[in-house]
Scaffold this active site. Structure first.
Site, short mmCIF file in Angstrom:
data_model
loop_
_atom_site.label_atom_id
_atom_site.label_comp_id
_atom_site.label_asym_id
_atom_site.label_seq_id
_atom_site.Cartn_x
_atom_site.Cartn_y
_atom_site.Cartn_z
N THR A 29 9.19 6.99 9.22
CA THR A 29 8.44 6.39 8.06
C THR A 29 6.83 6.47 8.15
OG1 THR A 29 7.88 4.58 6.61
CG2 THR A 29 8.73 4.33 8.95
N ASP A 30 6.26 6.59 6.99
CA ASP A 30 4.72 6.36 7.15
C ASP A 30 4.32 5.07 7.27
OD1 ASP A 30 5.48 5.30 4.44
OD2 ASP A 30 4.24 6.51 3.34
N GLU A 31 5.15 4.06 7.34
CA GLU A 31 4.93 2.67 7.55
C GLU A 31 4.22 2.51 8.94
OE1 GLU A 31 6.94 -0.39 5.29
OE2 GLU A 31 7.95 1.13 4.38
N TYR A 41 9.87 -4.29 10.45
CA TYR A 41 10.38 -3.03 10.19
C TYR A 41 9.71 -1.96 10.72
CZ TYR A 41 11.45 1.52 7.73
OH TYR A 41 11.33 2.71 7.51
N LYS A 98 10.20 0.94 13.73
CA LYS A 98 10.38 2.38 13.51
C LYS A 98 9.25 3.16 14.50
CE LYS A 98 12.03 4.77 11.44
NZ LYS A 98 13.73 5.50 11.73
#
Length: 364
Positions: free
Chosen positions: A134-136, A160, A164
């Site tokens: 993810t870009d998060e 989260y 990741k």
């Protein structure tokens, strides 16, 4: 034809990838899924008579099962979609995210390394493990910051995102330390058919159809880049087929939108496709207390995958959003199935005690 082991294939992105893979005959598919709350066997009902698809119930962290599955099915490629993926849930139960996203990925890597090392030279050279992220992991941007690039330093702000980021680092380390032929992709917010309705777009669609409040965190000005899930699936396959091992690619939709703008666009489409006499759907918009550590803006620079692999998203936000809403309107049986007692309990837990900031507000 090659065989892909897809983990988390009954979830949103995984199931869309499998459907695309079987339709285009990219590969035979072994689908390993734990059957958590966000897994939905109905997502792949169309494949129940497909001899090129096989389902295995299991956890990527199962140190006995994964080696057995690899030995039995001899996959040429592993695509890891399996993850806990909702920020709000990670705030309430961070341990689940560490267990699945970090420990689970580690166990999958260990099993994959042992399997890969025993393959013939030709099969070792062909093998790939693609980790979908993810870009998060990059943190947050100001309105004027440049978009995330593959070399943007990691700065995760939620449990989260941190879990990741940890899994990404493990995948990278297994390539550099052991030579395991890995790939990593970091995508922006996906949307489209079959998305579990805890996420913004399906939540708003289904609440609006039922005349329920449409909750928006804070002032609604948080910005996300939106990627239509089918475009994402095609990008993943392109990365698998054409990129060099050890590479990382950012995949985005080139569609930055504020949360408020997303909700307003959904309302406008529903006013046309599913009108309610005497009600404009935007009147249901409700601003609620923001969640802790809410990142302000995500944006993806897709120039690497565009330049090196020739990929561009086919859907703009308007066309993708229309297709998404039409799918939900045409699949109300699926909607009823996922809106179970467990899902309703989650909605109450996450939104029930948030004070309403404004039930109506000027949309500007």
């Amino acid at each position: 034809m090659q065989t892909f082991l897809v983990t988390g294939g009954l979830g949103f992105i995984g199931s869309n990838f499998i459907l695309k893979a079987r339709k285009k005959l990219w590969a035979n598919i072994i689908n390993l899924d734990k059957l958590t709350y966000a897994s939905n066997p109905q997502n792949l009902e169309d494949l129940q008579n497909d001899s090129g698809y096989h389902f295995v119930r299991g956890d990527i962290g199962d140190i006995e099962l994964i080696p057995h599955v690899l030995k039995q099915y001899q996959p040429d490629t592993i695509i890891n979609f399996a993850a806990e993926s909702h920020v709000d849930r990670s705030i309430l139960s961070p341990q689940d995210f560490i267990q699945t996203n970090v420990v689970g990925t580690f166990q999958l890597l260990e099993a994959s390394r042992a399997y890969w090392e025993k393959l013939s030279l030709q099969k070792r050279e062909q093998f790939r493990l693609l980790h979908v992220s993810t870009d998060e992991v990059y943190g947050t941007l100001s309105p004027t910051d440049p978009a995330f690039r593959e070399d943007t330093p990691y700065a995760p702000n939620s449990p989260y995102a941190a879990s990741k980021a940890g899994s990404d680092h493990l995948v990278r380390a297994y390539y550099h330390t052991y030579g395991l032929p890995t790939l990593i992709t970091n995508c922006s917010n996906n949307y489209g058919p079959r998305q579990f309705p805890e996420k913004l777009i399906p939540l708003i669609i289904l609440n609006a159809l039922n005349g329920k409040p449409l909750p928006i965190y804070g002032d609604g000005q948080n910005i996300r880049d939106w990627l239509y899930v089918v475009d994402h699936c095609e990008a993943l396959y392109l990365v698998l087929k054409n990129s060099s091992i050890g590479e990382t690619y950012n995949i985005g939709g080139n569609n930055e939108q504020t949360n408020l703008a997303v909700v307003e666009k959904i309302c406008a489409i529903l006013d046309e496709l599913a009108p309610k006499p005497g009600l404009c759907h935007s009147c249901l918009i409700t601003f609620v207390k923001d969640r802790p550590g809410h990142d302000r803006r995500y944006a993806i620079d897709c120039s690497k995958i565009s330049t090196e692999l020739g990929w561009q998203p086919k859907e703009d936000f308007e066309s993708g959003l229309l297709k998404t809403i039409q799918w939900y309107l045409s699949n109300l049986t699926w909607v009823e199935q996922v809106q179970s007692g467990a899902y309703q309990s989650w909605i109450q837990e996450n939104y029930g005690d948030r004070e309403t900031v404004l039930s109506t507000k000027a949309k500007s």
